[in-house]
Every structure is written in structure tokens, then in C-alpha cells.
Design a protein around this motif. Structure first.
Motif, PDB file in Angstrom:
ATOM      1  N   TYR A 215      10.947  19.120 -65.304  1.00 28.28           N
ATOM      2  CA  TYR A 215      11.409  18.067 -64.561  1.00 28.28           C
ATOM      3  C   TYR A 215      10.218  17.222 -63.641  1.00 28.28           C
ATOM      4  O   TYR A 215      10.542  16.399 -62.835  1.00 28.28           O
ATOM      5  N   GLY A 216       9.200  18.055 -63.436  1.00 32.01           N
ATOM      6  CA  GLY A 216       8.076  17.320 -62.656  1.00 32.01           C
ATOM      7  C   GLY A 216       8.553  17.585 -61.113  1.00 32.01           C
ATOM      8  O   GLY A 216       8.360  16.831 -60.320  1.00 32.01           O
ATOM      9  N   MET A 217       9.144  18.824 -60.817  1.00 26.64           N
ATOM     10  CA  MET A 217       9.684  19.093 -59.388  1.00 26.64           C
ATOM     11  C   MET A 217       9.233  20.309 -58.924  1.00 26.64           C
ATOM     12  O   MET A 217       9.260  21.373 -59.794  1.00 26.64           O
ATOM     13  N   THR A 218       8.970  20.483 -57.484  1.00 26.16           N
ATOM     14  CA  THR A 218       8.703  21.890 -57.205  1.00 26.16           C
ATOM     15  C   THR A 218       9.944  22.488 -56.381  1.00 26.16           C
ATOM     16  O   THR A 218      10.633  21.849 -55.606  1.00 26.16           O
ATOM     17  N   ILE A 219      10.336  23.575 -56.999  1.00 26.70           N
ATOM     18  CA  ILE A 219      11.683  24.301 -56.323  1.00 26.70           C
ATOM     19  C   ILE A 219      11.020  25.068 -55.270  1.00 26.70           C
ATOM     20  O   ILE A 219      10.307  26.152 -55.479  1.00 26.70           O
ATOM     21  N   ARG A 220      11.651  24.986 -54.150  1.00 32.71           N
ATOM     22  CA  ARG A 220      11.200  25.700 -53.052  1.00 32.71           C
ATOM     23  C   ARG A 220      12.456  26.600 -52.550  1.00 32.71           C
ATOM     24  O   ARG A 220      13.796  26.184 -53.008  1.00 32.71           O
ATOM     25  N   THR A 221      12.183  27.615 -51.866  1.00 34.81           N
ATOM     26  CA  THR A 221      13.449  28.414 -51.212  1.00 34.81           C
ATOM     27  C   THR A 221      13.376  28.560 -49.634  1.00 34.81           C
ATOM     28  O   THR A 221      12.398  28.745 -49.129  1.00 34.81           O
ATOM     29  N   CYS A 222      14.511  28.817 -49.164  1.00 36.50           N
ATOM     30  CA  CYS A 222      14.644  28.958 -47.501  1.00 36.50           C
ATOM     31  C   CYS A 222      14.017  30.049 -47.265  1.00 36.50           C
ATOM     32  O   CYS A 222      13.812  31.255 -48.027  1.00 36.50           O
ATOM     33  N   LEU A 223      13.935  30.534 -45.880  1.00 36.65           N
ATOM     34  CA  LEU A 223      13.647  31.740 -45.614  1.00 36.65           C
ATOM     35  C   LEU A 223      14.613  32.761 -45.820  1.00 36.65           C
ATOM     36  O   LEU A 223      15.850  32.321 -45.825  1.00 36.65           O
ATOM     37  N   PRO A 224      14.460  33.964 -46.231  1.00 41.34           N
ATOM     38  CA  PRO A 224      15.809  35.033 -46.454  1.00 41.34           C
ATOM     39  C   PRO A 224      16.473  34.912 -45.128  1.00 41.34           C
ATOM     40  O   PRO A 224      15.992  35.430 -43.958  1.00 41.34           O
ATOM     41  N   ALA A 225      17.678  35.033 -45.417  1.00 38.59           N
ATOM     42  CA  ALA A 225      18.858  35.279 -44.411  1.00 38.59           C
ATOM     43  C   ALA A 225      18.822  34.242 -43.159  1.00 38.59           C
ATOM     44  O   ALA A 225      18.930  34.345 -42.039  1.00 38.59           O
ATOM     45  N   ASP A 226      18.399  32.898 -43.635  1.00 39.47           N
ATOM     46  CA  ASP A 226      18.251  31.912 -42.584  1.00 39.47           C
ATOM     47  C   ASP A 226      18.635  30.696 -43.381  1.00 39.47           C
ATOM     48  O   ASP A 226      17.893  29.762 -43.667  1.00 39.47           O
ATOM     49  N   PRO A 227      20.007  30.536 -43.225  1.00 41.35           N
ATOM     50  CA  PRO A 227      20.759  29.617 -43.838  1.00 41.35           C
ATOM     51  C   PRO A 227      20.409  27.921 -43.045  1.00 41.35           C
ATOM     52  O   PRO A 227      20.656  27.023 -43.502  1.00 41.35           O
ATOM     53  N   GLU A 228      20.038  28.065 -41.623  1.00 40.04           N
ATOM     54  CA  GLU A 228      19.769  26.991 -40.816  1.00 40.04           C
ATOM     55  C   GLU A 228      18.796  26.240 -41.297  1.00 40.04           C
ATOM     56  O   GLU A 228      18.444  24.924 -41.055  1.00 40.04           O
ATOM     57  N   SER A 229      17.585  26.875 -42.238  1.00 41.98           N
ATOM     58  CA  SER A 229      16.446  26.102 -42.934  1.00 41.98           C
ATOM     59  C   SER A 229      17.130  25.043 -44.034  1.00 41.98           C
ATOM     60  O   SER A 229      16.088  24.264 -44.280  1.00 41.98           O
ATOM     61  N   LYS A 230      18.195  25.279 -44.291  1.00 41.36           N
ATOM     62  CA  LYS A 230      18.746  24.155 -45.200  1.00 41.36           C
ATOM     63  C   LYS A 230      20.275  23.657 -44.805  1.00 41.36           C
ATOM     64  O   LYS A 230      21.188  23.820 -45.625  1.00 41.36           O
ATOM     65  N   GLY A 231      20.257  23.136 -43.598  1.00 42.59           N
ATOM     66  CA  GLY A 231      21.561  22.998 -42.801  1.00 42.59           C
ATOM     67  C   GLY A 231      22.163  21.765 -43.736  1.00 42.59           C
ATOM     68  O   GLY A 231      23.565  21.904 -43.633  1.00 42.59           O
ATOM     69  N   GLY A 232      21.323  20.961 -44.331  1.00 45.22           N
ATOM     70  CA  GLY A 232      22.085  19.748 -45.064  1.00 45.22           C
ATOM     71  C   GLY A 232      23.055  20.127 -46.027  1.00 45.22           C
ATOM     72  O   GLY A 232      24.056  19.546 -46.376  1.00 45.22           O
ATOM     73  N   SER A 233      22.507  21.035 -46.995  1.00 42.59           N
ATOM     74  CA  SER A 233      23.481  21.598 -48.108  1.00 42.59           C
ATOM     75  C   SER A 233      24.557  22.383 -47.622  1.00 42.59           C
ATOM     76  O   SER A 233      25.445  22.414 -48.187  1.00 42.59           O
ATOM     77  N   GLU A 234      24.262  23.202 -46.510  1.00 39.93           N
ATOM     78  CA  GLU A 234      25.193  23.753 -45.816  1.00 39.93           C
ATOM     79  C   GLU A 234      26.569  23.322 -45.461  1.00 39.93           C
ATOM     80  O   GLU A 234      27.575  23.369 -45.605  1.00 39.93           O
ATOM     81  N   ALA A 235      26.025  21.852 -44.852  1.00 38.36           N
ATOM     82  CA  ALA A 235      27.238  21.108 -44.421  1.00 38.36           C
ATOM     83  C   ALA A 235      27.707  20.489 -45.653  1.00 38.36           C
ATOM     84  O   ALA A 235      29.231  20.153 -45.639  1.00 38.36           O
ATOM     85  N   THR A 236      27.162  20.287 -46.553  1.00 36.50           N
ATOM     86  CA  THR A 236      27.834  19.710 -47.772  1.00 36.50           C
ATOM     87  C   THR A 236      28.906  20.509 -48.701  1.00 36.50           C
ATOM     88  O   THR A 236      29.977  20.344 -48.879  1.00 36.50           O
ATOM     89  N   VAL A 237      28.317  21.932 -48.477  1.00 32.02           N
ATOM     90  CA  VAL A 237      29.349  22.969 -48.968  1.00 32.02           C
ATOM     91  C   VAL A 237      30.777  22.898 -48.042  1.00 32.02           C
ATOM     92  O   VAL A 237      31.864  23.109 -48.551  1.00 32.02           O
ATOM     93  N   ARG A 238      30.377  22.708 -46.684  1.00 31.50           N
ATOM     94  CA  ARG A 238      31.512  23.115 -45.865  1.00 31.50           C
ATOM     95  C   ARG A 238      32.578  22.003 -46.050  1.00 31.50           C
ATOM     96  O   ARG A 238      33.753  21.969 -45.982  1.00 31.50           O
ATOM     97  N   ILE A 239      32.063  20.585 -46.016  1.00 32.64           N
ATOM     98  CA  ILE A 239      32.731  19.611 -46.535  1.00 32.64           C
ATOM     99  C   ILE A 239      33.448  19.596 -47.799  1.00 32.64           C
ATOM    100  O   ILE A 239      34.665  19.102 -47.992  1.00 32.64           O
ATOM    101  N   ALA A 240      32.688  19.782 -48.631  1.00 32.28           N
ATOM    102  CA  ALA A 240      33.494  20.037 -49.894  1.00 32.28           C
ATOM    103  C   ALA A 240      34.463  20.954 -50.107  1.00 32.28           C
ATOM    104  O   ALA A 240      35.793  20.737 -50.534  1.00 32.28           O
ATOM    105  N   LYS A 241      34.373  21.997 -49.457  1.00 29.46           N
ATOM    106  CA  LYS A 241      35.513  23.357 -49.464  1.00 29.46           C
ATOM    107  C   LYS A 241      36.576  22.847 -48.600  1.00 29.46           C
ATOM    108  O   LYS A 241      37.695  22.878 -49.188  1.00 29.46           O
TER     109      LYS A 241
END
Length: 501
Positions: A215-241
Motif C-alpha cells: 500500500y506504500g505506507m509505513t506502519i509504526r507502533t507506539c511505545l510498549p505499555a504507553d497508550p497515551e502515544s496514540k490517544g486519538g485511536s484510544e478515544a475512537t475506541v471509547r466512543i465506539a464502545k
């Protein structure tokens, strides 16, 4: 000590009567209290400000601060009370608890994590995460939740499992719903994305690396045990649930079929994306129309034909083509470029906002002979790289102690998603006992530059380099010659002289 409401009532009664005693009768307090608060107001002081009074525990505050600091704020108040009581404190445990609470609050304020505002750029970042979905027929489901950072566009897709084929299907469906491919995708360190961590370096799953290349895309990962480094998706999960999973709070009915859950997720996405966002004050659907101009097109084939094959620019501002490292401008680190050969030259092209442009041109080289242009790098600084590998075990420390070549090999092997990294590291340490550590380190550096991480590649490179050093050049000299000597001519003519005699 009066609270703020009582103090304001006292001052209001004085302003109404103009007498200390009359105001005291209205407020239900002593006239000396009225006089004190009125005098404080006239002196420009804040009557509602609490004045600190000397307490018996004040002389033990230094010890309390020491205990709280040494325990990093985890010590209990009853333990502190027991310690200071042995030192002579005669107050109650309630007083100690208040003092410990104040000291812990001050400690947290000094160690609070500070966040630097992240200004998202259009078309750059996409984040995905998983949420626990509702059960359908007793079977668990998961919610694939995606958040496009700049436009706040959200995509939620329900699935039954989180295997790699499902992830690829969700990723493809998301990109086609968005209408393009962002530059980076941030997610958790699951086994489908990150195989393991070695010396704090994430070793990617080779399968997900191939998906990113497709897909021509670089896949990155957040720091282990640090969900605050991807807070946008965490908020999306919370709202969706909160809106999709039946709970006592939302009183939703259970989903009878998986199709009902899919329809609910689709309706949820339409609602949140067509609603004005609180921060941007715009609808995500409107912003997505603008962001699509910054997204990469969805590939129809595994590689782009127009500009050659896609390559990811590594941390050292190089790309690998046919096992040879070629440098590109350092501004393109962690981006995608296209490379193709034109005759005996390699042409590197980058697609920016203004369109495709040539960024580098190199003569064709052979494996083991990298082509590096000095103008592609900024002036050198005497500054160590903060992201160098750090050993977490004795085996990792022994491998990294071989030298900079071992460090480069580990970083490149992790970025390339090499298999069986730890056994190969142990093999390198064992070879260092047979050969010198410098020879093994140089062989590891050559393997990193050439991108060779297969089985027995290190032994082959080490044997090849050792063979080159053992061959001595042959030089002609007067002491040794392949020409016939003249000793046979030394007796020429002696037989004739004997006959004449």
C-alpha cells in the motif's frame, strides 16, 4: 475558620449596617470576627485566603517529605504515622494523613508528564486500535477502530477475529472508504505487527512489512505499555464502545446477527463524521475532502510502474536496490520513494505536493560498494543517537559489545523484519571466539549495508573477508625468476679447447 460563603455574608452584613456589632448579629458571629475580616479587606488582603497556622506536625514535615520521596509516593500514611510517632509526634493519625496527602500532591505536581501539543498534518498519520465488541450468539466480536488524525474522520468495522488476514481486509476496506493512503499508520505492538523487541528495537512481522510495501505506507507502533502515544485511536475506541456495545448506560438491545452489528457500525460512522467536531468546528466529512488531496492513491498493483519500484528510506537516508545502498536527501527519511535504472544510472523520484520530482541520481554499483553522496546529509554533529539499541539482557549486551557493525546489523535486521534474529546474534557472539571481534563486527556491518540477513550469510561474509586478507600478492624479483638460467653456457667451448690440445 470561616469558609468563603460565610466570609462574604459577614462582609455583606457590614456593608448593609455599617456596624461591627449589628453585622455580627445578622451573620451570627462575634463582632471581633467581623472587624478582622473588614480590616483585611480594607488593607487589600484576600479575606477568603486561608492563613497557615502553626501545627505540631510541621516540625516532622521534612521527615515526611523524605519518606514520600524515597518511596516515589507509594508509602502509606499509617506507615508514616508509625515512623514519626516513634520520633516523638503526639498528634492523631488523621493529621498525619492530611500532611502525607499534601506532600504526595506536591510530588505528583513535580513529576507530572508534560505533553507537547501535536499539530497534525493532513495526509500524514492514521491510527488504528481494537475494542471489545458485543457478543453475537455467544461469540465475541472485536471493533476495528480507525482515526484519521487531521480530519478526525473515523471508521469502525466489526470482525470476529484479529488475525493477519482480517487485519489486511480491514485495512483495505478502510483505505478505500477514506479514498487514499496516508504516509504513516500507528498501532499497538501486537504479534501481527511486531514480532518481538530486542534492545528496545521493534522487529516487525515480515508479513505486515509486505502489506505496508503493497500500500506504500509505513506502519509504526507506539511505545510498549504507553497508550497515551496514540490517544486519538484510544478515544475512537471509547466512543465506539459507548455507542455500539449494549450496556446499562445506553440500554441498547443485543444484536441478533452480525449484519445488524455491521449496519450499526456504518450508521455510527455516518453520524460522527457528519457532526461538527468540538475542536475543529468543522465536519470530518468536509475536512476529508481536503485531506484526500494529500493522501497517496490506492495501488492497483504491488509496485508503482511509472517511477519504478517503491523503497522506504531508512534511518541513515539510504535505500536498498538490488542489495546496494544508495543515499537520498536526509529530508526524505521515513518516506516512500521510487527507484528505477536508466542505463547505468539509478534515478530516485519522490512524489511531493507539487508532483513527482527527481531527488537523486547515482551510477550503478555492485553489492558491497555503497554509493553515498555527501550533499545528501547535513553537517556532522558530535551528538550520539538517542535511539541506539540498549541491551536488556546479557546475550544482547554481548552482541552489542562487538562494535558499531553489530549495532547497524541489529537496527537493519529489525527494520527489514528478519527472521530468527536472536539465534543469529548468538551465532555472531560464538564466531567472535573463533575469529577476532573486529572481524566479526566488520562482517556484521557489511551484512547490514548489503541487507543480507539470511542463514549463514554472516559466515560467508566472514570467510570471504578472511580470504581476501590471507592472499599475499606475488612480485617478481631477481632472486626468483621463471626464465632459464645461463649456467649451461658457462662450459660452452671448453670441449673444443680440449680437442685442440
Amino acid at each position: 475558620m470561616k469558609n468563603s460563603r460565610e466570609i462574604m455574608e459577614i462582609l455583606e452584613a457590614y456593608d448593609l449596617t455599617g456596624s461591627y456589632r449589628a453585622a455580627a448579629e445578622l451573620a451570627g458571629c462575634d463582632h471581633h470576627t467581623v472587624a478582622r475580616y473588614v480590616q483585611m479587606r480594607e488593607a487589600g488582603e484576600r479575606p477568603v485566603a486561608r492563613q497557615h497556622r502553626a501545627r505540631p506536625i510541621d516540625e516532622y514535615l521534612a521527615k515526611i517529605e523524605e519518606l514520600v520521596t524515597n518511596s516515589r509516593g507509594k508509602i502509606r500514611a499509617d506507615i508514616v504515622h508509625r515512623r514519626i510517632t516513634a520520633m516523638g509526634f503526639t498528634g492523631g493519625e488523621r493529621t498525619t494523613r492530611r500532611a502525607v496527602s499534601d506532600v504526595k500532591a506536591a510530588l505528583r505536581a513535580g513529576q507530572r508528564r508534560v505533553y507537547r501539543p501535536w499539530i497534525a498534518e493532513p495526509g500524514l498519520w492514521m491510527q488504528w486500535d481494537w475494542g471489545e465488541g458485543p457478543k453475537i450468539g455467544g461469540r465475541r466480536t472485536s471493533l476495528w477502530c480507525v482515526w484519521l488524525s487531521w480530519s478526525r474522520f473515523r471508521v469502525v468495522i466489526p470482525v470476529f477475529d484479529k488475525t493477519l488476514p482480517t487485519i489486511v481486509a480491514c485495512l483495505d476496506a478502510t483505505l478505500r472508504r477514506i479514498g487514499g493512503v496516508p504516509t504513516y499508520a500507528l498501532t499497538d505492538n501486537e504479534k501481527t505487527v511486531t514480532a518481538t523487541h530486542i534492545a528496545n528495537i521493534a522487529v516487525r512481522n515480515p508479513d505486515i512489512v509486505e502489506v505496508g510495501r503493497h500500500y506504500g505506507m509505513t506502519i509504526r507502533t507506539c511505545l510498549p505499555a504507553d497508550p497515551e502515544s496514540k490517544g486519538g485511536s484510544e478515544a475512537t475506541v471509547r466512543i465506539a464502545k459507548a455507542d455500539l456495545v449494549p450496556t446499562d448506560a445506553n440500554l441498547l438491545d443485543q444484536y441478533a446477527t452480525f449484519g445488524q452489528l455491521e449496519a450499526a457500525c456504518r450508521q455510527f460512522c455516518d453520524d460522527v463524521n457528519d457532526r461538527v467536531h468540538r475542536e475543529t468546528r468543522r465536519k470530518p466529512t468536509e475536512m476529508l475532502l481536503e485531506e484526500r488531496a494529500r493522501l497517496h492513491r490506492l495501488p492497483k498493483e504491488p509496485f508503482t510502474v511509472a517511477f519504478g519500484t517503491t523503497r522506504r528510506v531508512c534511518w541513515d537516508a539510504t535505500i536498498s536496490v538490488e542489495g546496494v545502498r544508495y543515499s537520498v536527501p536526509h529530508e526524505l527519511i521515513d518516506t516512500r520513494v521510487w527507484a528505477r535504472f536508466h542505463g547505468d544510472e539509478l534515478i530516485v523520484t519522490s512524489v511531493a505536493e507539487a508532483g513527482p520530482a527527481e531527488v537523486a541520481r547515482h551510477p550503478r554499483s555492485s553489492p558491497g560498494n555503497p554509493v553515498i553522496a555527501d550533499e545528501h546529509y547535513p553537517p556532522r554533529e558530535n551528538k550520539e543517537n538517542d535511539r541506539r539499541p540498549r541491551a536488556n539482557s546479557a546475550e544482547e549486551a554481548a552482541f552489542l559489545a562487538l562494535g558499531p557493525g553489530a549495532t547497524s546489523w541489529l537496527v537493519e535486521a529489525g527494520a527489514a523484519g528478519a527472521r530468527r534474529v536472536k539465534p543469529k546474534m548468538a551465532e555472531a557472539v560464538a564466531l567472535a571466539k573463533l575469529h577476532s571481534a573486529a572481524d566479526v563486527d566488520r562482517a556484521l556491518g557489511s551484512a547490514a549495508i548489503a541487507g543480507r540477513f539470511a542463514e549463514n550469510d554472516l559466515i560467508r561474509i566472514l570467510t570471504y573477508q578472511a580470504g581476501l586478507e590471507s592472499i599475499e600478492p606475488t612480485r617478481a624479483s631477481e632472486e626468483h625468476s621463471l626464465q632459464p638460467g645461463t649456467s649451461a653456457w658457462s662450459k660452452f667451448g671448453l670441449a673444443d679447447e680440449k680437442d685442440e690440445n
